[in-house]
Every structure is written in structure tokens, then in C-alpha cells.
Scaffold this motif. Structure first.
Motif, short mmCIF file in Angstrom:
data_model
loop_
_atom_site.label_atom_id
_atom_site.label_comp_id
_atom_site.label_asym_id
_atom_site.label_seq_id
_atom_site.Cartn_x
_atom_site.Cartn_y
_atom_site.Cartn_z
N GLY A 29 -5.23 -12.03 -28.29
CA GLY A 29 -6.08 -13.31 -28.27
C GLY A 29 -6.54 -13.37 -29.78
N GLY A 30 -6.87 -11.72 -30.05
CA GLY A 30 -8.69 -12.31 -31.12
C GLY A 30 -7.20 -12.41 -32.08
N ILE A 31 -6.48 -10.90 -32.61
CA ILE A 31 -5.25 -10.79 -33.38
C ILE A 31 -4.40 -12.20 -33.82
N LEU A 32 -3.83 -12.92 -32.44
CA LEU A 32 -3.33 -14.33 -33.14
C LEU A 32 -4.75 -15.08 -32.83
N THR A 33 -6.15 -15.25 -33.37
CA THR A 33 -6.61 -16.11 -33.67
C THR A 33 -7.26 -15.69 -35.08
N GLY A 34 -7.37 -14.77 -35.40
CA GLY A 34 -8.13 -14.28 -36.93
C GLY A 34 -6.20 -14.00 -37.73
N SER A 35 -5.13 -14.55 -37.28
CA SER A 35 -3.96 -14.65 -38.19
C SER A 35 -3.80 -16.44 -38.33
N ILE A 36 -3.89 -17.25 -36.97
CA ILE A 36 -4.35 -18.40 -37.48
C ILE A 36 -5.12 -18.68 -37.99
N LEU A 37 -6.20 -18.87 -38.45
CA LEU A 37 -7.12 -18.74 -38.67
C LEU A 37 -6.85 -18.46 -40.80
N ALA A 38 -6.74 -17.15 -40.82
CA ALA A 38 -5.90 -16.61 -42.25
C ALA A 38 -5.58 -17.56 -42.56
N VAL A 39 -4.21 -18.12 -41.94
CA VAL A 39 -3.69 -19.00 -43.35
C VAL A 39 -4.40 -20.85 -42.53
N ILE B 249 -4.56 -22.36 -46.12
CA ILE B 249 -4.00 -23.55 -46.62
C ILE B 249 -5.20 -24.31 -47.62
N GLY B 250 -6.33 -24.10 -46.56
CA GLY B 250 -7.44 -25.52 -47.50
C GLY B 250 -8.39 -24.65 -48.68
N GLU B 251 -7.48 -23.43 -48.81
CA GLU B 251 -8.67 -23.29 -50.39
C GLU B 251 -7.95 -23.36 -52.02
N ALA C 214 -5.58 -39.91 -50.86
CA ALA C 214 -5.83 -40.23 -49.43
C ALA C 214 -4.92 -39.90 -49.11
N ALA C 215 -3.47 -40.41 -48.47
CA ALA C 215 -2.97 -40.00 -47.75
C ALA C 215 -2.25 -38.74 -47.72
N GLY C 216 -2.68 -37.81 -48.65
CA GLY C 216 -2.32 -36.27 -49.34
C GLY C 216 -3.45 -35.90 -48.65
N ILE C 217 -4.72 -36.18 -48.61
CA ILE C 217 -5.99 -35.55 -47.96
C ILE C 217 -6.24 -35.57 -46.05
N LEU C 218 -5.81 -36.99 -45.32
CA LEU C 218 -5.14 -36.87 -44.62
C LEU C 218 -3.76 -35.35 -43.90
N VAL C 219 -3.14 -35.82 -44.81
CA VAL C 219 -2.01 -35.41 -44.05
C VAL C 219 -2.98 -33.31 -43.87
N LEU C 220 -2.73 -33.26 -45.55
CA LEU C 220 -3.55 -31.75 -45.06
C LEU C 220 -4.71 -31.51 -44.19
N LEU C 221 -5.47 -32.78 -43.91
CA LEU C 221 -6.75 -32.33 -42.75
C LEU C 221 -5.67 -32.01 -41.74
N THR C 222 -5.25 -33.04 -41.59
CA THR C 222 -4.23 -32.80 -40.19
C THR C 222 -3.48 -31.83 -39.82
N THR D 198 -4.73 -28.83 -37.05
CA THR D 198 -3.93 -28.57 -36.31
C THR D 198 -3.49 -27.02 -35.82
N ILE D 199 -3.55 -26.45 -36.90
CA ILE D 199 -3.71 -24.88 -36.93
C ILE D 199 -4.86 -24.92 -36.36
N ASN D 200 -5.79 -24.48 -36.40
CA ASN D 200 -7.27 -24.52 -35.85
C ASN D 200 -7.28 -25.03 -34.16
N ALA D 201 -6.65 -26.12 -34.08
CA ALA D 201 -6.78 -26.03 -32.07
C ALA D 201 -5.81 -25.30 -32.35
N LEU D 202 -4.88 -25.06 -31.68
CA LEU D 202 -4.06 -24.38 -32.13
C LEU D 202 -4.50 -22.96 -31.42
N ALA D 203 -4.98 -21.94 -32.53
CA ALA D 203 -6.10 -20.73 -32.89
C ALA D 203 -6.66 -21.04 -31.72
N ILE D 204 -7.92 -21.78 -31.21
CA ILE D 204 -8.64 -22.33 -30.29
C ILE D 204 -8.16 -21.98 -28.75
#
Length: 136
Positions: free
Chosen positions: A45-55, A59-61, A108-116, A120-126
Motif C-alpha cells: 500500500g505504501g509502495i503504490l501510494t508513493g509511486s502514484i504520488l511521485a508520478v 505531472i504537476g511540476e 483554461a481548458a488545458g488547465i482543467l484537463v491537467l487538474l482533472t 484522478t491520480i491522487n484519488a487513485l492513490a488514496i
């Protein structure tokens, strides 16, 4: 991204109680059986969460991408999956630097796509973290 994944994996593996390992050894398991059947299931669980949050962090940087990758801007639409393309943060940066109003709405549409994608990735990690914590 790799240092974040490595540190998260190490900490997750270290968090497995020593008593579980000793109990496995007491039952006659080898070191490899202990790692495979006790340590990894407890720490996945910790390994998957760390990996997904790193990805998702990668993406966010956008600042390093804009600083280093701004030279890789591709001014045309890719026709298939093998065509060259640019990353979304650089495309958003280029759209916001244009004075036309149409580019602002595209940005603005691109920002919304990136934010979505990030949410989604953070929700998957949780979800994965909660699923594996309940399991063991």
C-alpha cells in the motif's frame, strides 16, 4: 521521480513490524519467503501510494518542463500516436503567451484537463492506500 519512489518504498518496508518477520522465521520460513509473503504484502500500500504520488508530482511540476523543454514545442497537431508531440504544460504556457482570446479559453481548458488528471491520480492513490490498509 525515482528518488521519491525509492524513499517511499524503503519507508514502507521499514514500517513492517519486526514481530511479523520474526513470527515468519519462527514458523520455518526462509528469508525470501518472509519478504515475499509477509513484508511485501504489508508494505504494498505504501509502495503504490508513493509511486502514484511521485508520478502525479512529476505531472504537476511544470516549471522544469517549461525551463528545459520549451525548446521542444511542436506547432502542429499529431496525426497518430507515433507523431512527435509536446507536453500539456508547455502547450498551456504557449497558449497563455498569445494575445488572442481563443487561446485563453484553450489554456483554461488545458488547465482543467491537467487538474482533472492530477486529481484522478491522487484519488487513485488514496483509494489504493485505504484498500490495502483495510486488508491487512
Amino acid at each position: 521521480v525515482m528518488p521519491i519512489i525509492i524513499v517511499a518504498s524503503r519507508e514502507s518496508i521499514r514500517a513492517v513490524p519486526l514481530s511479523l518477520r520474526q513470527a515468519s522465521y519462527a514458523l520455518g520460513a526462509t528469508r525470501w519467503q518472509t519478504v515475499w509473503n509477509v513484508v511485501l504484502p504489508q508494505s504494498i500500500g505504501g509502495i503504490l501510494t508513493g509511486s502514484i504520488l511521485a508520478v502525479s508530482r512529476a505531472i504537476g511540476e511544470t516549471a522544469p518542463l517549461i525551463t528545459i523543454g520549451a525548446l521542444t514545442f511542436v506547432p502542429f497537431l499529431p496525426r497518430n500516436l507515433l507523431d512527435i508531440f509536446t507536453v500539456l504544460p508547455i502547450q498551456i504556457f504557449n497558449w497563455t503567451s498569445r494575445p488572442q482570446d481563443d487561446f485563453r479559453s484553450l489554456a483554461a481548458a488545458g488547465i482543467l484537463v491537467l487538474l482533472t488528471i492530477l486529481l484522478t491520480i491522487n484519488a487513485l492513490a488514496i483509494y489504493l492506500r485505504n484498500r490495502y490498509q483495510k486488508r491487512y
